[in-house]
Design an enzyme around this catalytic site. Structure first.
Site, short mmCIF file in Angstrom:
data_model
loop_
_atom_site.label_atom_id
_atom_site.label_comp_id
_atom_site.label_asym_id
_atom_site.label_seq_id
_atom_site.Cartn_x
_atom_site.Cartn_y
_atom_site.Cartn_z
N CYS A 163 0.82 -1.21 0.00
CA CYS A 163 0.00 0.00 0.00
C CYS A 163 0.86 1.26 0.00
O CYS A 163 1.29 1.74 1.05
CB CYS A 163 -0.93 -0.01 1.21
N CYS B 255 -0.69 4.14 1.93
CA CYS B 255 -0.54 4.08 3.40
C CYS B 255 0.90 4.38 3.82
O CYS B 255 1.13 5.07 4.80
CB CYS B 255 -0.87 2.67 3.93
N ASP B 256 1.88 3.84 3.08
CA ASP B 256 3.26 3.83 3.59
C ASP B 256 4.22 4.73 2.82
O ASP B 256 5.36 4.90 3.23
CB ASP B 256 3.80 2.40 3.55
#
Ligand code: NDP
Length: 322
Positions: A142, A145-146
């Site tokens: 992701c 997300c990261d």
């Protein structure tokens, strides 16, 4: 299969999965005055909630964040009376003795007269050494997300499809360098994504190469890749590895319940009906050539309309939502 609680509310339709397909089915079902629950093991939105920018869903010429789009769909389903229940996974669906269905969730068993399956897909793992060991320490599925963790750093993206190229593009906002490791010498991604990628100087393409091993001490330090043409091995010095090599349907729990194809995708007819009467399916976990939000919402609408027709033929709605 646990017994259903005879006093628990009887739904007209339980929708499994709150991605675009399930939420759209929820909008249509609740507007059809069906008593509707949408169950989601994570947060509403499915794969698109993890997508930075959606550019090909009609109505948003500037694009819209995947998170915002999924929140709007959820809001719309709730507005018409659908009950969206997040962090409630479903592990089984079976016919009950009264001709309806028992849906077994983490929290109990729900009774319903029809079911719409929209469980979606999840990112595939590569299975190479190091991948499992470094989850949360440099290995990710992701970028949204990261990605921000890799400001000024170097990352590798594995894969050559839309996800790899688009998420790789997102990573260039943070990382100084993004290797795209692809097993062929031609990308699978849409042409427009390819054009942007080739114009981005932060990308370095590692063609005809497969990942072999992820290495590091506490955190990822390198990705070892091998040329499929020469067999030559090369170690890419990276701080992160993002794996985008395709997706698998979340349907293991449906084996023996409805017909699945050889890859685990749910088989439906052109009206989104599965082989189990009263159970419909839509979205990326169904057999079909196009894994896109536009198709998922169309199929979700059709599944709900068909569920309504099925219930009408069986005696109408149980209870109209407020
Ligand atoms: P895809 O299946 O489209 O692409 C997977 C990529 O990974 C391919 O390039 C494939 O190589 C490669 N690959 C597969 N297995 C391996 C392996 N074991 N080792 C190394 N490489 C491997 O998956 P995506 O997740 O990119 O997309 C899934 C679907 O979602 C697609 O239909 C896509 O179009 C859609 N999508 C659409 C978006 C959009 O429209 N904006 C955004 C994201 C996804 P090869 O090409 O050689 O097969």
């Amino acid at each position: 299969m646990p017994d259903t609680d005879p006093d628990s509310a009887l739904f007209d339709v339980v929708i499994v999965g709150a991605g675009p397909a399930g939420l759209t089915a929820g909008i249509y079902a609740s507007r059809g005055r069906l008593k509707t629950a949408i169950l989601e093991r994570n947060m509403a939105g499915g794969q698109i909630a993890l997508t930075d920018l959606v550019e090909n869903y009609p109505g948003f010429p500037e694009g819209i964040s995947g998170f915002d789009l999924s929140q709007k769909m959820k809001e719309q389903a709730e507005q018409f009376g659908a009950e969206v229940r997040e962090i409630e996974g479903v592990s089984a669906v079976a016919r009950d003795s009264e001709g309806g269905f028992a849906v077994v969730t983490d929290r109990g068993t729900i009774r319903t007269r029809s079911v719409i399956l929209a469980p979606g897909v999840e990112p595939r793992r590569s299975g190479i050494p190091g991948e499992a060991d470094f989850i949360g320490r440099g290995v990710s599925w992701c970028a949204t997300c990261d990605g921000a963790l890799y400001r000024g750093r170097t990352v590798a993206v594995i894969g050559g499809g839309d996800s790899a190229v688009e998420e790789g593009m997102f990573l260039t906002k943070f990382a100084d360098k993004v290797y795209i490791v692809h097993r062929r010498d031609e990308l699978r991604a849409a042409r427009i994504a390819q054009e942007r990628a080739f114009a981005n100087s932060k990308f370095e393409f590692v063609w005809d190469s497969v990942p072999r091993r992820i290495e590091g001490k506490d955190m990822v330090e390198a990705l070892e890749v091998e040329s499929v043409k020469t067999g030559e091995q090369r170690s890419l010095p990276v701080n992160g590895v993002f794996v985008y090599i395709g997706q698998d349907p979340n349907t293991a729990w449906l084996e023996g319940v409805v017909e699945l194809d050889d890859h685990g995708y749910i088989v439906t007819d052109e009206l989104q009906r599965t082989n189990l009467t009263g159970v419909f399916a839509c979205g990326d976990a169904t057999v079909g050539p196009l894994k896109q939000i536009a198709r998922a919402v169309g199929d979700g609408a059709l599944a709900a309309v068909q569920a309504e027709k099925y219930l009408d033929a069986a005696g109408g709605s149980t209870a109209a939502p407020a």
